[in-house]
Design a protein around this motif. Structure first.
Motif, mmCIF file in Angstrom:
data_model
loop_
_atom_site.group_PDB
_atom_site.id
_atom_site.type_symbol
_atom_site.label_atom_id
_atom_site.label_comp_id
_atom_site.label_asym_id
_atom_site.label_seq_id
_atom_site.Cartn_x
_atom_site.Cartn_y
_atom_site.Cartn_z
ATOM 1 N N LYS A 34 41.369 48.597 98.587
ATOM 2 C CA LYS A 34 42.421 47.767 99.190
ATOM 3 C C LYS A 34 43.483 48.648 99.839
ATOM 4 O O LYS A 34 43.991 48.337 100.924
ATOM 5 C CB LYS A 34 43.036 46.858 98.132
ATOM 6 N N ALA A 35 43.815 49.744 99.155
ATOM 7 C CA ALA A 35 44.777 50.682 99.753
ATOM 8 C C ALA A 35 44.209 51.266 101.042
ATOM 9 O O ALA A 35 44.929 51.439 102.028
ATOM 10 C CB ALA A 35 45.105 51.793 98.758
ATOM 11 N N MET B 296 45.196 50.576 112.760
ATOM 12 C CA MET B 296 44.143 50.836 113.737
ATOM 13 C C MET B 296 43.326 49.581 114.025
ATOM 14 O O MET B 296 42.944 49.333 115.170
ATOM 15 C CB MET B 296 43.168 51.923 113.240
ATOM 16 N N PHE B 297 43.052 48.781 112.966
ATOM 17 C CA PHE B 297 42.067 47.703 113.098
ATOM 18 C C PHE B 297 42.588 46.313 112.759
ATOM 19 O O PHE B 297 41.870 45.330 112.938
ATOM 20 C CB PHE B 297 40.868 47.988 112.183
ATOM 21 N N GLY B 298 43.807 46.199 112.241
ATOM 22 C CA GLY B 298 44.243 44.908 111.737
ATOM 23 C C GLY B 298 43.643 44.647 110.361
ATOM 24 O O GLY B 298 43.231 45.570 109.662
ATOM 25 N N ALA B 299 43.585 43.388 109.979
ATOM 26 C CA ALA B 299 43.070 43.033 108.651
ATOM 27 C C ALA B 299 41.600 43.422 108.532
ATOM 28 O O ALA B 299 40.803 43.174 109.428
ATOM 29 C CB ALA B 299 43.244 41.539 108.408
ATOM 30 N N LEU B 300 41.267 44.039 107.379
ATOM 31 C CA LEU B 300 39.904 44.494 107.125
ATOM 32 C C LEU B 300 39.422 43.964 105.780
ATOM 33 O O LEU B 300 40.215 43.707 104.871
ATOM 34 C CB LEU B 300 39.848 46.026 107.084
ATOM 35 N N ASP B 301 38.117 43.850 105.660
ATOM 36 C CA ASP B 301 37.493 43.576 104.379
ATOM 37 C C ASP B 301 37.468 44.883 103.596
ATOM 38 O O ASP B 301 36.832 45.862 104.012
ATOM 39 C CB ASP B 301 36.074 43.050 104.602
ATOM 40 N N GLU C 36 34.373 47.040 102.988
ATOM 41 C CA GLU C 36 33.776 47.885 104.029
ATOM 42 C C GLU C 36 34.345 49.301 104.042
ATOM 43 O O GLU C 36 33.924 50.130 104.831
ATOM 44 C CB GLU C 36 33.979 47.240 105.398
ATOM 45 N N VAL C 37 35.307 49.557 103.160
ATOM 46 C CA VAL C 37 35.986 50.849 103.108
ATOM 47 C C VAL C 37 35.442 51.661 101.935
ATOM 48 O O VAL C 37 35.328 51.167 100.819
ATOM 49 C CB VAL C 37 37.507 50.661 102.954
ATOM 50 N N VAL C 38 35.105 52.915 102.199
ATOM 51 C CA VAL C 38 34.654 53.831 101.157
ATOM 52 C C VAL C 38 35.708 54.923 100.989
ATOM 53 O O VAL C 38 36.206 55.466 101.979
ATOM 54 C CB VAL C 38 33.295 54.458 101.512
ATOM 55 N N ILE D 127 32.699 51.662 107.102
ATOM 56 C CA ILE D 127 31.276 51.495 107.386
ATOM 57 C C ILE D 127 30.963 50.007 107.256
ATOM 58 O O ILE D 127 31.016 49.441 106.163
ATOM 59 C CB ILE D 127 30.399 52.307 106.412
ATOM 60 N N ARG D 128 30.636 49.379 108.369
ATOM 61 C CA ARG D 128 30.476 47.915 108.387
ATOM 62 C C ARG D 128 29.191 47.449 107.706
ATOM 63 O O ARG D 128 29.179 46.434 107.014
ATOM 64 C CB ARG D 128 30.493 47.421 109.838
#
Length: 460
Positions: free
Chosen positions: A143-144, A152-157, A160-162, A312-313
């Motif tokens: 989440k952080a 860079m991208f706005g709201a993200l899931d 999808e972040v590692v 990574i999507r």
């Protein structure tokens, strides 16, 4: 110095003047510099000074500790605290070679670190901070990461972040996960040295693609993709290391289109995006399934936070990446990840980064003034790319600078192909003190202005 009289250097503490212990330490430093305090002078006992300043004892203790850290004071046991003799620097190398964030003015990093770790220990189970963690970061860490990437991208899931132990580990894991030994990796003619190091270690081949003043040339990239069938394309499109070029939005769109059309995967290593002045959106914006986006804290906050976030999507590709990462770096140290998460979510990271951004811009102005027409920077970020006059080669200048106590990085360190570029990279953040940085830049400017001396062998 008599304890019954107020010291002549006694500061007037002001409400808006920053932490009181720093005001006291600054007053001590000014008194030593001005000569009102001399080596060997005895300072008042801490309780006595606390009473005179109407502050608590802890404030004075921290002030004396800070003054010792600055090599202003020395303790002599029961005899008390004294002004120290000037520290003799046996080595005075001015390091313009290491790309690290400059220390931001007005930020008490020690206090920030203590507060952050205190909050981590209050809110976390100590056992969890000292055990193994799998899966590329905890839910909170991801989440952080999503919060860090939001500009860079706005709201993200967050799924999808590692979370990785630094950008170099992320690059190596992507190379292992997405390519095979002997595969080609396309990069610009001068590029981040860590890419070449990993490729050499893993048996991958780097082929340089022509670049101009705007970055990698799209037509040349497409031609190289069709000719070499690369496993990866590597780009550092914002304040590129080492050239400091920021690729424009139109070119980013063209490269994203090529990545989709040629079905090639692209690593977008973007450590300086948050330091740049209004950078374009990442390439990953236009080719989310083709691009693996890396953002590290080491270049925006401090190298000690070995934390990077990789977007990574595709879930299958994410799992392949994690398998590769675990083969050599099982996890980010949990305490480090927790501190990074704490700073990001409580706003400390934003404050620290803003301080770094302001200090970097100030240093770029200094470099522009001193280097004049030779300055090759963007006005922000951590480094300057300095093209050399014809009478100097980059390796020759690096050796000459070293003999004068200045460390710079020659173009050869960044080369990915056979073409030579006659330039050096100057890093502006690794010298803590601005006055020493200014001295180093002036010394380098004088060196550039004269022709190299003939090489002579010393005989003894």
């Amino acid at each position: 110095m008599q304890d019954d009289h107020p010291p002549i250097w006694l500061p007037r503490l002001v409400r808006q003047g920053g932490p009181r212990f720093l005001q006291i330490a600054d007053a001590l430093q000014a008194a030593v510099a001005g000569g009102s305090l001399k080596p060997g002078d005895r300072l008042p006992p801490q309780r006595h000074l606390a009473a005179q300043l109407d502050v608590d004892l802890t404030t004075v203790t921290r002030a004396y500790d800070e003054a010792r850290r600055r090599h202003l004071l020395e303790g002599r046991g029961a005899r008390g605290t004294y002004v120290a003799a000037p520290k003799v620097e046996l080595t005075s190398v001015l390091d313009l070679s290491m790309n690290t964030p400059p220390p931001p003015e007005g930020v008490d990093f020690d206090d920030l670190l203590k507060q952050g770790l205190s909050q981590v220990l209050m809110r976390s189970d100590a056992e969890l901070l000292m055990t193994y963690h799998l899966g590329g970061g905890s839910d909170s860490d991801r989440k952080a990461g999503a919060h860090w990437l939001a500009p860079m991208f706005g709201a993200l899931d967050a799924g999808e972040v590692v979370v990785c132990p630094g950008a170099q580990a992320a690059i190596a894991a992507l190379m292992l996960a997405l390519t095979e030994p002997g595969d080609v990796i396309l990069a610009e003619p001068v590029s981040y040295p860590g890419l070449r190091a990993a490729a050499t270690q893993f048996g991958r081949r780097i082929i340089a693609v022509e670049a101009d003043q705007y970055g990698m040339v799209p037509e040349k990239l497409e031609q190289a993709c069709r000719q070499h069938q690369p496993g990866l394309v590597y780009l550092n499109p914002t304040l590129q290391n080492p050239t400091a070029i920021t690729m424009g939005e139109r070119r980013r769109q063209e490269i994203a289109s090529i990545a989709r059309r040629c079905r090639v995967r692209l690593v977008e290593d973007d450590p300086y995006w948050l330091l740049a002045d209004a950078p374009p959106p990442p390439i990953a914006t236009w080719a989310p399934e083709q691009v693996y986006y890396i953002s590290t804290l080491s270049k925006c906050l401090t190298p000690g936070l070995r934390v990077a976030f990789v977007l990574i999507r595709d879930p299958h590709e994410r799992e392949r990446f994690l398998v590769a990462l675990r083969s050599f770096a099982l996890m980010v140290a949990p305490l480090t990840a927790a501190l990074a998460t704490q700073w990001i979510l409580d706003g400390s990271a934003d404050g620290l980064m803003e301080g770094v951004r302001k200090e970097a811009r100030l240093r770029h102005r200094m470099a522009r003034d001193i280097l004049a027409g030779r300055y090759g920077g963007a006005g922000d970020g951590l480094h300057v790319w300095l093209e050399l006059p014809g009478y100097w080669s980059s390796s020759q200048l690096a050796r000459a600078a070293d003999s004068e106590g200045i460390a710079v990085t020659p173009a050869e360190a960044f080369s990915t192909g056979s073409e030579s570029v006659n330039a050096i990279r100057i890093s502006l953040g690794s010298i803590k003190d601005r006055a020493r940085l200014k001295a180093g830049l002036q010394r380098l400017s004088h060196l550039l202005a004269r022709r190299p001396e003939p090489f002579r062998v010393a005989v003894v």
